[in-house]
Design a protein around this motif. Sequence first.
Motif, short mmCIF file in Angstrom:
data_model
loop_
_atom_site.label_atom_id
_atom_site.label_comp_id
_atom_site.label_asym_id
_atom_site.label_seq_id
_atom_site.Cartn_x
_atom_site.Cartn_y
_atom_site.Cartn_z
N THR A 63 3.61 18.67 7.19
CA THR A 63 3.08 17.74 6.17
C THR A 63 4.08 16.63 5.83
OG1 THR A 63 3.84 19.06 4.29
CG2 THR A 63 1.65 19.57 5.17
N PHE A 64 4.69 16.05 6.87
CA PHE A 64 5.62 14.94 6.65
C PHE A 64 4.86 13.72 6.08
CE2 PHE A 64 3.69 14.07 10.68
CZ PHE A 64 3.64 12.70 10.79
N ALA A 65 5.60 12.80 5.55
CA ALA A 65 5.06 11.50 5.08
C ALA A 65 4.00 11.63 3.99
CB ALA A 65 4.51 10.71 6.26
N HIS A 66 4.06 12.68 3.19
CA HIS A 66 3.05 12.89 2.15
C HIS A 66 2.97 11.69 1.20
CE1 HIS A 66 1.61 14.18 -1.80
NE2 HIS A 66 0.89 15.10 -1.18
N ASP A 67 4.11 11.30 0.63
CA ASP A 67 4.11 10.20 -0.35
C ASP A 67 3.70 8.88 0.29
OD1 ASP A 67 4.94 12.06 -2.19
OD2 ASP A 67 7.06 11.48 -2.11
N LYS A 68 4.10 8.71 1.53
CA LYS A 68 3.78 7.47 2.24
C LYS A 68 2.27 7.34 2.46
CE LYS A 68 6.86 6.18 5.11
NZ LYS A 68 7.76 6.03 6.29
N ILE A 69 1.62 8.45 2.75
CA ILE A 69 0.17 8.42 2.96
C ILE A 69 -0.56 8.13 1.64
CG2 ILE A 69 -1.84 9.82 3.59
CD1 ILE A 69 -0.13 11.20 5.65
N MET A 70 -0.10 8.73 0.57
CA MET A 70 -0.70 8.46 -0.73
C MET A 70 -0.58 6.98 -1.08
SD MET A 70 -2.10 11.19 -2.01
CE MET A 70 -2.15 10.98 -3.80
N THR A 71 0.59 6.41 -0.81
CA THR A 71 0.80 4.98 -1.06
C THR A 71 -0.12 4.14 -0.19
OG1 THR A 71 3.13 5.34 -1.64
CG2 THR A 71 2.49 3.11 -0.96
N LEU A 72 -0.25 4.52 1.09
CA LEU A 72 -1.10 3.78 2.00
C LEU A 72 -2.56 3.80 1.53
CD1 LEU A 72 -1.61 2.27 4.64
CD2 LEU A 72 -1.77 4.49 5.80
N ILE A 73 -3.05 4.95 1.10
CA ILE A 73 -4.44 5.05 0.64
C ILE A 73 -4.66 4.15 -0.57
CG2 ILE A 73 -6.17 6.60 -0.34
CD1 ILE A 73 -4.94 8.85 1.34
N ASP A 74 -3.74 4.18 -1.53
CA ASP A 74 -3.87 3.33 -2.72
C ASP A 74 -3.89 1.85 -2.34
OD1 ASP A 74 -3.93 5.55 -4.35
OD2 ASP A 74 -1.77 5.51 -4.80
N LYS A 75 -3.03 1.47 -1.40
CA LYS A 75 -3.00 0.07 -0.96
C LYS A 75 -4.27 -0.32 -0.20
CE LYS A 75 2.05 -0.57 -0.74
NZ LYS A 75 2.10 -1.79 -1.58
N LEU A 76 -4.83 0.64 0.55
CA LEU A 76 -6.08 0.37 1.28
C LEU A 76 -7.24 0.16 0.30
CD1 LEU A 76 -5.80 2.90 4.25
CD2 LEU A 76 -5.67 0.40 4.38
N LYS A 77 -7.22 0.87 -0.81
CA LYS A 77 -8.27 0.68 -1.83
C LYS A 77 -8.19 -0.73 -2.41
CE LYS A 77 -8.76 5.51 -3.35
NZ LYS A 77 -8.55 6.46 -4.46
N LEU A 78 -6.97 -1.16 -2.71
CA LEU A 78 -6.79 -2.52 -3.23
C LEU A 78 -7.21 -3.56 -2.20
CD1 LEU A 78 -3.34 -2.15 -5.05
CD2 LEU A 78 -5.58 -2.46 -6.11
N TYR A 79 -6.86 -3.29 -0.94
CA TYR A 79 -7.22 -4.22 0.14
C TYR A 79 -8.74 -4.34 0.26
CZ TYR A 79 -7.86 -6.00 4.90
OH TYR A 79 -8.26 -6.75 5.99
N TYR A 80 -9.44 -3.20 0.20
CA TYR A 80 -10.90 -3.24 0.33
C TYR A 80 -11.53 -3.97 -0.84
CZ TYR A 80 -15.73 -1.77 0.78
OH TYR A 80 -17.10 -1.76 0.89
N SER A 81 -11.01 -3.73 -2.04
CA SER A 81 -11.59 -4.39 -3.22
C SER A 81 -11.35 -5.89 -3.19
CB SER A 81 -11.00 -3.79 -4.50
OG SER A 81 -9.60 -4.02 -4.57
N SER A 82 -10.28 -6.33 -2.50
CA SER A 82 -9.96 -7.75 -2.44
C SER A 82 -10.62 -8.47 -1.27
CB SER A 82 -8.44 -7.95 -2.35
OG SER A 82 -7.78 -7.42 -3.47
N PHE A 83 -10.70 -7.78 -0.10
CA PHE A 83 -11.14 -8.47 1.11
C PHE A 83 -12.33 -7.81 1.80
CE2 PHE A 83 -6.47 -8.93 0.70
CZ PHE A 83 -6.43 -10.28 0.40
N GLY A 84 -12.48 -6.50 1.66
CA GLY A 84 -13.65 -5.82 2.22
C GLY A 84 -13.73 -5.81 3.73
N ASP A 85 -12.60 -5.93 4.42
CA ASP A 85 -12.59 -5.93 5.89
C ASP A 85 -12.62 -4.49 6.39
OD1 ASP A 85 -12.15 -6.16 8.60
OD2 ASP A 85 -10.63 -7.73 8.42
N VAL A 86 -13.82 -4.02 6.73
CA VAL A 86 -14.00 -2.62 7.13
C VAL A 86 -13.36 -2.33 8.47
CG1 VAL A 86 -15.72 -0.85 7.67
CG2 VAL A 86 -16.10 -2.42 5.75
N ASP A 87 -13.40 -3.27 9.41
CA ASP A 87 -12.81 -3.04 10.74
C ASP A 87 -11.32 -2.71 10.63
OD1 ASP A 87 -15.19 -3.43 12.05
OD2 ASP A 87 -14.85 -5.57 12.39
N PHE A 88 -10.62 -3.45 9.79
CA PHE A 88 -9.19 -3.17 9.62
C PHE A 88 -8.99 -1.82 8.95
CE2 PHE A 88 -5.29 -3.22 7.13
CZ PHE A 88 -4.36 -3.55 8.11
#
Length: 338
Positions: A82-107
Amino acid sequence: YLCRKYFNMKKDSLIRRIVNRVKYILWSKTIFIRYVVEESVSLLKYNAYFRKDIDKEKIETELLIIAHSIEKGFSYRNPKETFAHDKIMTLIDKLKLYYSSFGDVDFLNQCCSIINFYIEVYRDNLNIKDIIDNYTSLVSMFDLKLENGGVAEINCEEICQQVKSIDYVSFIRSRHSYRYFRKEDVDILMIERALELAELTPTACNRQPQHVYILNGEKKDYLLDLQMGCKGFISEMHTVIYITINQKRYIKEWNQSYIDGGLYAMNLIYAFHSQGIGTIPLTTGAIDMSSRRKICKKLGIPMQEVPIMIIGIGYMENVARVNYSKRNSWKTYTQFLS
């Protein structure tokens, strides 16, 4: 008489030195403005290290780097549980912000494929329950279409056997640069095949920052006129490929764009060579900021793209003249250090 002649020589020499000094100062100023100031301004404007919270492509760059750092962890000999636990949580939170701002599903699908692989590997581990919950919340926001992500096990012995059957030495030695070609245009399917093979080029964190433009006719001639190194054979090239790299795909990494671009260009040249298509790589070193602006305006290319190489392509004549340039032995520039 001799004194007067000597005096005139000294006078002429002094004038020449002054003129040369003035030329040097003016040229230095031009070089400084064109290649230091303007390039620095371009870096400050387009590099993802600056103003990365409001630019879509710069945000994507940060997300790609985080996602790749997770993905490459699986390719280590013994990944930590279970390496990179905190990094994955950060990535998911940033992806939520990205989707709410740009909505690029392919990325989003690209990054989510890596997270999904992680969850599949460690699903039975209670320490990633928060990751699963957070990820479920993310993918409920859009229609998820998973792509390849994570790692795959390969049989290295089989690969070694396959490559041993390839006469790579002959392939490398048979490539030359051609400055004249047959008149017919290269089949578009052969161009597409070469581009497909070049997709496999390695790039930093798999960011794939390259952009490729296939040029013919007036736009091809316009680009080659600004290239300034092929005046004697412009008419021989019916099709050229213009390769650029997106500066917004880098955080700092001032020179990485040229490394990634060079790798892609060489792979593309070899991809054409594998199909019997002749190529001529042309430098973009003479394309300064002023020329870049002209090219971008003419071709409709954004200024954030750095010119890497122009490749002329064509069918080779049955018999052709090529430069037989001596190559320095690897022994002259290689050291083994330990």
